[in-house]
Structure formats: structure tokens, C-alpha cells
Design a protein around this motif. Structure first.
Motif, short mmCIF file in Angstrom:
data_model
loop_
_atom_site.label_atom_id
_atom_site.label_comp_id
_atom_site.label_asym_id
_atom_site.label_seq_id
_atom_site.Cartn_x
_atom_site.Cartn_y
_atom_site.Cartn_z
N HIS A 180 17.69 -28.18 26.36
CA HIS A 180 18.32 -27.20 27.25
C HIS A 180 17.28 -26.58 28.18
CE1 HIS A 180 19.96 -23.20 28.40
NE2 HIS A 180 21.08 -23.89 28.52
N HIS A 181 16.12 -26.22 27.64
CA HIS A 181 15.09 -25.64 28.51
C HIS A 181 14.60 -26.66 29.54
CE1 HIS A 181 11.74 -23.36 30.01
NE2 HIS A 181 10.95 -24.36 29.73
N ALA A 182 14.44 -27.91 29.11
CA ALA A 182 13.98 -28.95 30.04
C ALA A 182 14.96 -29.09 31.21
CB ALA A 182 13.83 -30.28 29.31
N ASP A 228 23.98 -35.74 24.70
CA ASP A 228 25.10 -36.09 25.58
C ASP A 228 25.56 -34.88 26.39
OD1 ASP A 228 27.51 -37.78 26.43
OD2 ASP A 228 28.48 -36.10 25.40
N ALA A 229 25.69 -33.74 25.72
CA ALA A 229 26.19 -32.54 26.39
C ALA A 229 25.25 -32.05 27.49
CB ALA A 229 26.41 -31.42 25.37
N LEU A 230 23.95 -32.33 27.34
CA LEU A 230 22.96 -31.83 28.30
C LEU A 230 22.54 -32.88 29.33
CD1 LEU A 230 20.83 -29.76 25.77
CD2 LEU A 230 22.24 -28.84 27.64
N GLY A 231 23.20 -34.03 29.34
CA GLY A 231 22.96 -35.01 30.39
C GLY A 231 21.87 -36.01 30.11
N PHE A 232 21.39 -36.09 28.86
CA PHE A 232 20.42 -37.11 28.47
C PHE A 232 21.18 -38.40 28.19
CE2 PHE A 232 17.97 -33.44 28.17
CZ PHE A 232 16.66 -33.68 27.78
N GLN A 233 20.76 -39.52 28.76
CA GLN A 233 21.44 -40.79 28.51
C GLN A 233 20.72 -41.64 27.48
OE1 GLN A 233 24.40 -41.62 29.50
NE2 GLN A 233 24.36 -43.66 28.57
N SER A 234 19.41 -41.47 27.36
CA SER A 234 18.60 -42.35 26.51
C SER A 234 18.12 -41.61 25.26
CB SER A 234 17.39 -42.87 27.30
OG SER A 234 16.56 -43.67 26.49
N VAL A 235 18.40 -42.21 24.08
CA VAL A 235 17.97 -41.64 22.80
C VAL A 235 17.32 -42.75 21.97
CG1 VAL A 235 18.70 -40.56 20.66
CG2 VAL A 235 19.78 -39.90 22.80
N ASN A 259 15.49 -25.35 12.54
CA ASN A 259 16.06 -26.61 12.07
C ASN A 259 15.86 -27.66 13.15
OD1 ASN A 259 18.73 -28.31 12.58
ND2 ASN A 259 18.48 -28.12 10.37
N VAL A 260 15.63 -28.91 12.77
CA VAL A 260 15.24 -29.94 13.73
C VAL A 260 16.30 -30.16 14.81
CG1 VAL A 260 16.15 -31.82 12.28
CG2 VAL A 260 14.39 -32.31 13.98
N SER A 261 17.57 -30.11 14.47
CA SER A 261 18.61 -30.32 15.49
C SER A 261 18.69 -29.12 16.43
CB SER A 261 19.97 -30.57 14.82
OG SER A 261 20.39 -29.46 14.06
N VAL A 262 18.45 -27.92 15.89
CA VAL A 262 18.42 -26.72 16.73
C VAL A 262 17.24 -26.78 17.69
CG1 VAL A 262 18.17 -24.21 16.75
CG2 VAL A 262 19.61 -25.30 15.02
N ALA A 263 16.07 -27.17 17.15
CA ALA A 263 14.87 -27.28 17.98
C ALA A 263 15.08 -28.29 19.10
CB ALA A 263 13.68 -27.68 17.12
N ALA A 264 15.68 -29.44 18.77
CA ALA A 264 15.94 -30.46 19.80
C ALA A 264 16.87 -29.91 20.88
CB ALA A 264 16.55 -31.70 19.14
N GLY A 265 17.90 -29.16 20.47
CA GLY A 265 18.82 -28.59 21.44
C GLY A 265 18.14 -27.59 22.36
N ILE A 266 17.28 -26.74 21.80
CA ILE A 266 16.56 -25.75 22.61
C ILE A 266 15.63 -26.45 23.59
CG2 ILE A 266 14.80 -23.93 22.52
CD1 ILE A 266 16.02 -23.07 19.84
N LEU A 267 14.90 -27.46 23.12
CA LEU A 267 13.97 -28.21 23.97
C LEU A 267 14.71 -28.85 25.14
CD1 LEU A 267 11.73 -29.81 21.24
CD2 LEU A 267 10.83 -28.66 23.25
#
Length: 341
Positions: free
Chosen positions: A286-288, A167-174, A276-284
Motif C-alpha cells: 500500500h505504501h509503495a 490483487d487489490a493494490l494493482g500488483f500483477q506478479s507474485v 503478522n507477515v500478511s499485514v506487513a506485506a499489505g502495508i508495504l
């Protein structure tokens, strides 16, 4: 000193708004509280994909989503989405997938429906200006060109954290695949209520999830530490991409690895070989977002029509009374359109 504290406390209590004072607020300065009745009609959900909008009875249900409830009860996911959803999964020549039609159903009658413009006209007077500005800013930075897929996570805290980052990074679909909801505990404080504003789809199998995502034009990028993995910094994230993260212990399943279009990894500089999986998802994610801004000059890429529809969707999700207000507006519209004999 004690008398001053007593006076201050009494003053604060006397200024606290009551239900009657809220009801008397002028339009545009507060939410009008509208009574609603709880419905009981629920439609069966095929693969937990919210392919149809909620019925009139479902729409009147008060929605207070929690991650635990959403993952254990697919009907909550269906009811969370208000505008009518598309019934096909093809992009039909569009640049990206967009799930909603410009229609909000208020009942079985075809006339009992509203366009996004009518939804906004009905609800705008009942939503604070600052909140409407927030909605517009969020929609301006939203995208469906990137989506997140979490597969087989066992810790609700991790799921909640990925929702919050999306949500914070502008992704609408999960998309959530094969999670063991029985092992979850409520971590709403971790997600900060982000799940209320996301489009969440639940899947029983990774095969079905990937098949639909590919039909929507996404390439599937699974996170994996292997010789064939591409660094996330070498990828072009301007292409529609589904980012897949896996189980906390076992990582991505073999089936997901085989069905994906490519494997990607975050270069590690320390002794450990994974985040950690949530950290990895956040990094991915954010970089995208940063890569898209670098290549395209922007991240949010909704058209003006799509932005208006999503703005109407957010307005309908805003409060329990929003649905009732929209229904009343639709009734008045129907009466006006009925020819006089």
C-alpha cells in the motif's frame, strides 16, 4: 402469512434462469455455454516458471484455481496463464518487465493462433458489459514495476491474504519460494479467488528467483529488522522493486538477506517489533502504491499494447467456455485464410 411466503417462494423459483434460457440470451447479455473436452497432455515444467503458454489440450482444461492446488501442482500455474509468455528474462531496454507476447496459441499450427485484438473480438460478445468495464479498470491500474515475493511461508491463510492484497493494490506478479504445500489447508475464502487473476511463479530456491528478478530489472528489497534496514518511508518506490516477505517464525532467510540489494523495515511504535507477515506485506504494498502516485502521478503503468494483451489474458481466464470460444474463432479464421483450389 404462510400463503404469502409460499407465493413469494414460488415466484422466485419460477423466475430463476435455466440452462436453456441462458443459452438463448442475446449476445452481449450473458456467457454462451460451450461444451469442452478435458485434455490430458502436460508439459514438464523446469523451475515451475510458466515460460510457455498452454498447449491446445491443456487450454481446454477447466480451471478452478485454489491456492492449495496452485502451490502443490506447478502445472496448474502453467495452465492458468493463457497468452504466450516470453522465453527470455531480460527487459531489452524497456522501462519495465512485461511477460506476455501478443499471441495466443490455439494449437501446434502457426496459423492456429490469435492476437490480443482477435481474442477480444472473439470473446467480447460473450462477456457482460459490466464485466468488461471491470477488466478495463483493473488493467488500467495494474503494474509489473512492483512485484511481491513470499519466501517459506507455512500458513496458507497468510499466502492467500497476501495474494488478495496484491490483487487489490494493482500488483500483477507474485512469486512463491520454497513453501511447504503439504502443511497447507484450503483457505480460498481468504484469497477471495484473487489467485485466478495474478501471474504466479513458483520457485524451489531463492537464488534462482532473485537471479531471474534481477535480470528483469528489479532491485530486491527484503523486509528485515536490523541496524542496516531502511525505513520504507525513506525509499523511492518509483524504481522497479521486488518486495520480499519471509517465514512467519524465522523471517527472511540468511541467503535471501545476502542476495538482496537492500533491507527495509516498517517503523514500529509499540512494544512488539513486527507485524503478522500478511499485514506487513499489505502495508508495504500500500505504501509503495501511494509513493508511486506521489512521485509519478500514477501507479498503473502498462502501455496501450501491454494493456490490450493483459485484457485479453483476463478475458481468457474469465470462464471455462472462453478457451473453447477462442478456439472456435481460430478455426473459422484458419478456414478463411485457406486458399481455395
Amino acid at each position: 402469512m404462510s400463503s404469502c411466503q409460499t407465493l413469494l417462494r414460488t415466484s422466485l423459483q419460477s423466475n430463476r434462469p435455466t440452462a436453456s434460457s441462458l443459452l438463448s440470451l442475446p449476445q452481449g447479455q450473458g456467457l454462451r455455454i460451450v461444451p469442452y473436452r478435458v485434455g490430458s497432455s502436460l508439459r514438464p515444467c523446469h523451475h515451475y516458471h510458466a515460460a510457455a503458454s498452454a498447449s491446445s489440450n491443456e487450454a481446454l482444461l477447466p480451471i478452478q484455481p485454489k491456492v492449495e492446488n496452485l502451490l502443490s501442482n506447478p502445472h496448474d500455474v502453467v495452465r492458468l496463464m493463457k497468452m504466450e509468455r516470453r522465453h527470455d528474462d531480460s527487459i531489452n531496454g524497456a522501462h519495465h518487465w512485461f511477460p506476455y507476447l501478443d499471441n495466443f496459441r490455439c494449437g501446434a499450427d502457426a496459423d492456429a493462433s490469435l492476437t490480443s485484438a482477435e481474442v477480444l473480438e472473439a470473446l467480447s460478445p460473450h462477456i457482460l458489459d459490466v464485466r468488461q468495464d471491470k477488466f478495463r479498470n483493473v488493467v488500467r491500474n495494474r503494474t509489473y514495476s512492483l512485484c511481491l515475493v513470499v519466501e517459506g511461508l507455512c500458513d496458507l491463510g497468510n499466502v492467500s491474504a497476501t495474494f488478495r492484497s496484491a490483487d487489490a493494490l494493482g500488483f500483477q506478479s507474485v512469486h512463491v519460494v520454497s513453501c511447504d504445500s503439504k502443511r497447507y489447508r484450503d483457505n480460498r475464502h481468504v484469497s477471495m479467488g484473487a489467485e485466478k487473476w495474478l501471474d504466479i511463479e513458483l520457485w524451489n530456491s531463492i537464488h534462482d528467483c532473485f537471479q531471474v528478478l534481477k535480470s528483469r530489472g528489479y532491485r530486491i528489497a527484503t523486509t528485515h529488522v536490523g541496524m542496516d534496514a531502511v525505513s520504507i518511508y525513506d525509499m523511492d518506490w518509483s524504481h522497479p522493486t521486488a518486495i520480499v516477505v519471509g517465514n512467519e517464525n524465522g523471517g527472511i532467510t540468511n541467503e535471501a538477506l545476502e542476495l538482496s540489494d537492500l533491507h527495509c523495515s516498517i517503523p514500529m511504535k509499540g512494544m512488539v517489533d513486527s507485524f503478522n507477515v500478511s499485514v506487513a506485506a499489505g502495508i508495504l504494498m500500500h505504501h509503495a502504491v501511494c509513493d508511486r502516485k506521489s512521485r509519478l502521478g500514477y501507479h498503473g503503468d502498462l502501455t496501450s499494447e501491454e494493456s490490450q494483451i493483459l485484457l485479453a489474458e483476463f478475458s481468457l481466464r474469465h470462464s471455462k467456455s472462453a478457451i473453447s470460444i477462442a478456439h472456435e474463432y481460430a478455426k473459422r479464421k484458419s478456414v478463411m485464410l485457406t486458399p481455395k483450389l
